[in-house]
Design a protein around this motif. Structure first.
Motif, PDB file in Angstrom:
ATOM      1  N   SER A  24       0.858  -1.208   0.007  1.00  0.00           N
ATOM      2  CA  SER A  24       0.053  -0.070  -0.098  1.00  0.00           C
ATOM      3  C   SER A  24       0.959   1.182   0.055  1.00  0.00           C
ATOM      4  O   SER A  24       0.548   2.235  -0.964  1.00  0.00           O
ATOM      5  CB  SER A  24      -0.817   0.040   0.976  1.00  0.00           C
ATOM      6  OG  SER A  24      -1.844  -1.037   1.373  1.00  0.00           O
ATOM      7  N   ALA A  25       2.016   1.359   0.641  1.00  0.00           N
ATOM      8  CA  ALA A  25       2.750   2.446   0.902  1.00  0.00           C
ATOM      9  C   ALA A  25       3.494   2.546  -0.462  1.00  0.00           C
ATOM     10  O   ALA A  25       3.812   3.714  -0.879  1.00  0.00           O
ATOM     11  CB  ALA A  25       3.884   2.167   1.874  1.00  0.00           C
ATOM     12  N   ALA A  26       4.008   1.545  -1.103  1.00  0.00           N
ATOM     13  CA  ALA A  26       4.658   1.724  -2.622  1.00  0.00           C
ATOM     14  C   ALA A  26       3.531   2.036  -3.354  1.00  0.00           C
ATOM     15  O   ALA A  26       4.066   3.046  -4.510  1.00  0.00           O
ATOM     16  CB  ALA A  26       5.004   0.148  -2.799  1.00  0.00           C
ATOM     17  N   VAL A  27       2.634   1.897  -3.433  1.00  0.00           N
ATOM     18  CA  VAL A  27       1.428   2.308  -4.622  1.00  0.00           C
ATOM     19  C   VAL A  27       1.246   3.658  -4.233  1.00  0.00           C
ATOM     20  O   VAL A  27       1.034   4.536  -5.060  1.00  0.00           O
ATOM     21  CB  VAL A  27       0.253   1.440  -4.538  1.00  0.00           C
ATOM     22  CG1 VAL A  27      -0.785   1.950  -5.143  1.00  0.00           C
ATOM     23  CG2 VAL A  27       0.319  -0.096  -4.867  1.00  0.00           C
ATOM     24  N   THR A  28       0.885   4.022  -3.061  1.00  0.00           N
ATOM     25  CA  THR A  28       0.856   5.265  -2.561  1.00  0.00           C
ATOM     26  C   THR A  28       1.698   6.375  -3.021  1.00  0.00           C
ATOM     27  O   THR A  28       1.507   7.340  -3.550  1.00  0.00           O
ATOM     28  CB  THR A  28       0.368   5.516  -1.128  1.00  0.00           C
ATOM     29  OG1 THR A  28      -0.591   4.706  -0.635  1.00  0.00           O
ATOM     30  CG2 THR A  28       0.336   7.041  -0.648  1.00  0.00           C
ATOM     31  N   GLU A  29       2.939   5.907  -2.872  1.00  0.00           N
ATOM     32  CA  GLU A  29       4.173   6.760  -3.325  1.00  0.00           C
ATOM     33  C   GLU A  29       4.131   6.958  -4.570  1.00  0.00           C
ATOM     34  O   GLU A  29       4.498   8.118  -5.156  1.00  0.00           O
ATOM     35  CB  GLU A  29       5.378   6.214  -2.744  1.00  0.00           C
ATOM     36  CG  GLU A  29       6.608   6.842  -2.865  1.00  0.00           C
ATOM     37  CD  GLU A  29       8.117   6.378  -2.571  1.00  0.00           C
ATOM     38  OE1 GLU A  29       9.259   6.409  -3.177  1.00  0.00           O
ATOM     39  OE2 GLU A  29       7.876   5.271  -1.673  1.00  0.00           O
ATOM     40  N   ALA A  30       4.052   5.882  -5.264  1.00  0.00           N
ATOM     41  CA  ALA A  30       4.035   5.809  -6.759  1.00  0.00           C
ATOM     42  C   ALA A  30       2.829   6.927  -7.388  1.00  0.00           C
ATOM     43  O   ALA A  30       3.236   7.686  -8.136  1.00  0.00           O
ATOM     44  CB  ALA A  30       4.008   4.554  -7.577  1.00  0.00           C
ATOM     45  N   VAL A  31       1.781   6.577  -6.877  1.00  0.00           N
ATOM     46  CA  VAL A  31       0.700   7.664  -7.353  1.00  0.00           C
ATOM     47  C   VAL A  31       0.761   9.101  -6.995  1.00  0.00           C
ATOM     48  O   VAL A  31       0.377  10.017  -7.869  1.00  0.00           O
ATOM     49  CB  VAL A  31      -0.646   7.081  -6.790  1.00  0.00           C
ATOM     50  CG1 VAL A  31      -1.954   7.895  -7.138  1.00  0.00           C
ATOM     51  CG2 VAL A  31      -1.029   5.661  -7.418  1.00  0.00           C
ATOM     52  N   ARG A  32       1.421   9.207  -5.953  1.00  0.00           N
ATOM     53  CA  ARG A  32       1.811  10.750  -5.305  1.00  0.00           C
ATOM     54  C   ARG A  32       2.704  11.415  -6.037  1.00  0.00           C
ATOM     55  O   ARG A  32       2.846  12.247  -6.206  1.00  0.00           O
ATOM     56  CB  ARG A  32       1.922  10.914  -3.951  1.00  0.00           C
ATOM     57  CG  ARG A  32       0.841  10.505  -3.098  1.00  0.00           C
ATOM     58  CD  ARG A  32       1.224  10.834  -1.654  1.00  0.00           C
ATOM     59  NE  ARG A  32      -0.089  10.887  -0.828  1.00  0.00           N
ATOM     60  CZ  ARG A  32      -0.464  10.280   0.484  1.00  0.00           C
ATOM     61  NH1 ARG A  32       0.793  10.033   0.972  1.00  0.00           N
ATOM     62  NH2 ARG A  32      -1.416  10.339   0.979  1.00  0.00           N
ATOM     63  N   ARG A  33       3.398  10.539  -6.757  1.00  0.00           N
ATOM     64  CA  ARG A  33       4.529  11.097  -7.464  1.00  0.00           C
ATOM     65  C   ARG A  33       3.752  11.744  -9.072  1.00  0.00           C
ATOM     66  O   ARG A  33       4.391  12.359  -9.616  1.00  0.00           O
ATOM     67  CB  ARG A  33       5.702  10.156  -8.052  1.00  0.00           C
ATOM     68  CG  ARG A  33       6.864  10.246  -6.744  1.00  0.00           C
ATOM     69  CD  ARG A  33       8.022   9.493  -7.421  1.00  0.00           C
ATOM     70  NE  ARG A  33       7.694   7.951  -7.743  1.00  0.00           N
ATOM     71  CZ  ARG A  33       8.064   7.062  -7.185  1.00  0.00           C
ATOM     72  NH1 ARG A  33       8.350   7.113  -5.764  1.00  0.00           N
ATOM     73  NH2 ARG A  33       7.616   5.646  -7.497  1.00  0.00           N
ATOM     74  N   VAL A  34       2.843  10.858  -9.425  1.00  0.00           N
ATOM     75  CA  VAL A  34       2.043  11.263 -10.777  1.00  0.00           C
ATOM     76  C   VAL A  34       1.208  12.340 -10.517  1.00  0.00           C
ATOM     77  O   VAL A  34       0.992  12.884 -11.537  1.00  0.00           O
ATOM     78  CB  VAL A  34       1.507   9.777 -11.145  1.00  0.00           C
ATOM     79  CG1 VAL A  34       0.613  10.001 -12.422  1.00  0.00           C
ATOM     80  CG2 VAL A  34       2.491   8.889 -11.317  1.00  0.00           C
ATOM     81  N   PRO A  36       1.037  15.358  -9.353  1.00  0.00           N
ATOM     82  CA  PRO A  36       1.285  16.814  -9.585  1.00  0.00           C
ATOM     83  C   PRO A  36       1.402  16.914 -11.204  1.00  0.00           C
ATOM     84  O   PRO A  36       0.934  17.913 -11.757  1.00  0.00           O
ATOM     85  CB  PRO A  36       2.898  16.999  -8.966  1.00  0.00           C
ATOM     86  CG  PRO A  36       2.704  16.078  -7.858  1.00  0.00           C
ATOM     87  CD  PRO A  36       1.878  15.034  -8.146  1.00  0.00           C
ATOM     88  N   GLU A  37       1.942  16.024 -11.896  1.00  0.00           N
ATOM     89  CA  GLU A  37       2.106  16.214 -13.407  1.00  0.00           C
ATOM     90  C   GLU A  37       0.668  16.092 -13.949  1.00  0.00           C
ATOM     91  O   GLU A  37       0.483  16.741 -14.917  1.00  0.00           O
ATOM     92  CB  GLU A  37       2.872  14.931 -13.916  1.00  0.00           C
ATOM     93  CG  GLU A  37       2.837  15.012 -15.524  1.00  0.00           C
ATOM     94  CD  GLU A  37       3.464  16.153 -15.910  1.00  0.00           C
ATOM     95  OE1 GLU A  37       3.001  16.698 -16.984  1.00  0.00           O
ATOM     96  OE2 GLU A  37       4.522  16.823 -15.191  1.00  0.00           O
ATOM     97  N   ALA A  38      -0.120  15.278 -13.400  1.00  0.00           N
ATOM     98  CA  ALA A  38      -1.476  15.183 -13.714  1.00  0.00           C
ATOM     99  C   ALA A  38      -2.273  16.376 -13.697  1.00  0.00           C
ATOM    100  O   ALA A  38      -3.190  17.108 -14.599  1.00  0.00           O
ATOM    101  CB  ALA A  38      -2.534  14.065 -13.214  1.00  0.00           C
ATOM    102  N   ARG A  39      -2.121  17.310 -12.510  1.00  0.00           N
ATOM    103  CA  ARG A  39      -2.725  18.453 -12.381  1.00  0.00           C
ATOM    104  C   ARG A  39      -2.193  19.479 -13.236  1.00  0.00           C
ATOM    105  O   ARG A  39      -2.584  20.271 -13.967  1.00  0.00           O
ATOM    106  CB  ARG A  39      -2.385  18.855 -10.616  1.00  0.00           C
ATOM    107  CG  ARG A  39      -2.842  20.112 -10.521  1.00  0.00           C
ATOM    108  CD  ARG A  39      -2.910  20.389  -9.054  1.00  0.00           C
ATOM    109  NE  ARG A  39      -3.285  21.753  -8.807  1.00  0.00           N
ATOM    110  CZ  ARG A  39      -2.830  22.695  -8.034  1.00  0.00           C
ATOM    111  NH1 ARG A  39      -1.644  22.565  -7.521  1.00  0.00           N
ATOM    112  NH2 ARG A  39      -3.257  23.903  -7.603  1.00  0.00           N
ATOM    113  N   ARG A  40      -0.841  19.462 -13.560  1.00  0.00           N
ATOM    114  CA  ARG A  40      -0.222  20.241 -14.289  1.00  0.00           C
ATOM    115  C   ARG A  40      -0.759  20.239 -15.715  1.00  0.00           C
ATOM    116  O   ARG A  40      -1.129  20.966 -16.564  1.00  0.00           O
ATOM    117  CB  ARG A  40       1.483  20.142 -14.547  1.00  0.00           C
ATOM    118  CG  ARG A  40       2.016  20.943 -13.268  1.00  0.00           C
ATOM    119  CD  ARG A  40       3.455  20.926 -13.511  1.00  0.00           C
ATOM    120  NE  ARG A  40       4.075  19.567 -13.430  1.00  0.00           N
ATOM    121  CZ  ARG A  40       4.690  19.087 -12.405  1.00  0.00           C
ATOM    122  NH1 ARG A  40       4.433  19.567 -11.100  1.00  0.00           N
ATOM    123  NH2 ARG A  40       5.184  17.946 -12.477  1.00  0.00           N
TER     124      ARG A  40
END
Length: 82
Positions: A24-34, A36-40
Motif C-alpha cells: 500500500s505504501a509503495a502504491v501510494t508513493e508512486a501515485v503521489r509522484r504522478v 502533480p504532473e496530472a494536475r499540471r
C-alpha cells in the motif's frame, strides 16, 4: 482515512509489490509522484482552451466584455475612499 481497493496489475508490477514490505505504501508513493504532473496537464489544457476562446472572439465581444468589467468595477468601487 483510508479506503481498501482491489486492483488488477500486470505480472511485473505484482511481483514488485509483493517484494515490498508494504504494498500500500509503495502504491501510494508512486501515485503521489504522478499526481502533480496530472494536475499540471489539466491546468495546461485549461489554459490552452481559454487561449483558443480568446482568439476566436470578435472585436465586438471583446469591447462588450471590457464595458461590462469597467461598469462592474465602477459599481463595486462606488462610495469607497482611497
Amino acid at each position: 482515512m483510508t479506503v481498501k481497493l482491489s486492483i488488477s496489475v500486470p505480472d511485473d508490477v505484482a511481483e514488485y509489490l509483493q517484494s515490498q514490505g508494504n504494498a500500500s505504501a509503495a502504491v501510494t508513493e508512486a501515485v503521489r509522484r504522478v499526481l502533480p504532473e496530472a494536475r499540471r496537464l489539466r491546468q495546461r489544457e485549461a489554459a490552452q482552451a481559454y487561449g483558443r476562446f480568446l482568439r476566436e472572439r470578435t472585436p465586438e465581444q471583446a469591447d462588450a466584455d471590457r464595458i461590462l468589467i469597467e461598469s462592474s468595477n465602477d459599481i463595486a468601487l462606488r462610495g469607497t475612499e482611497w
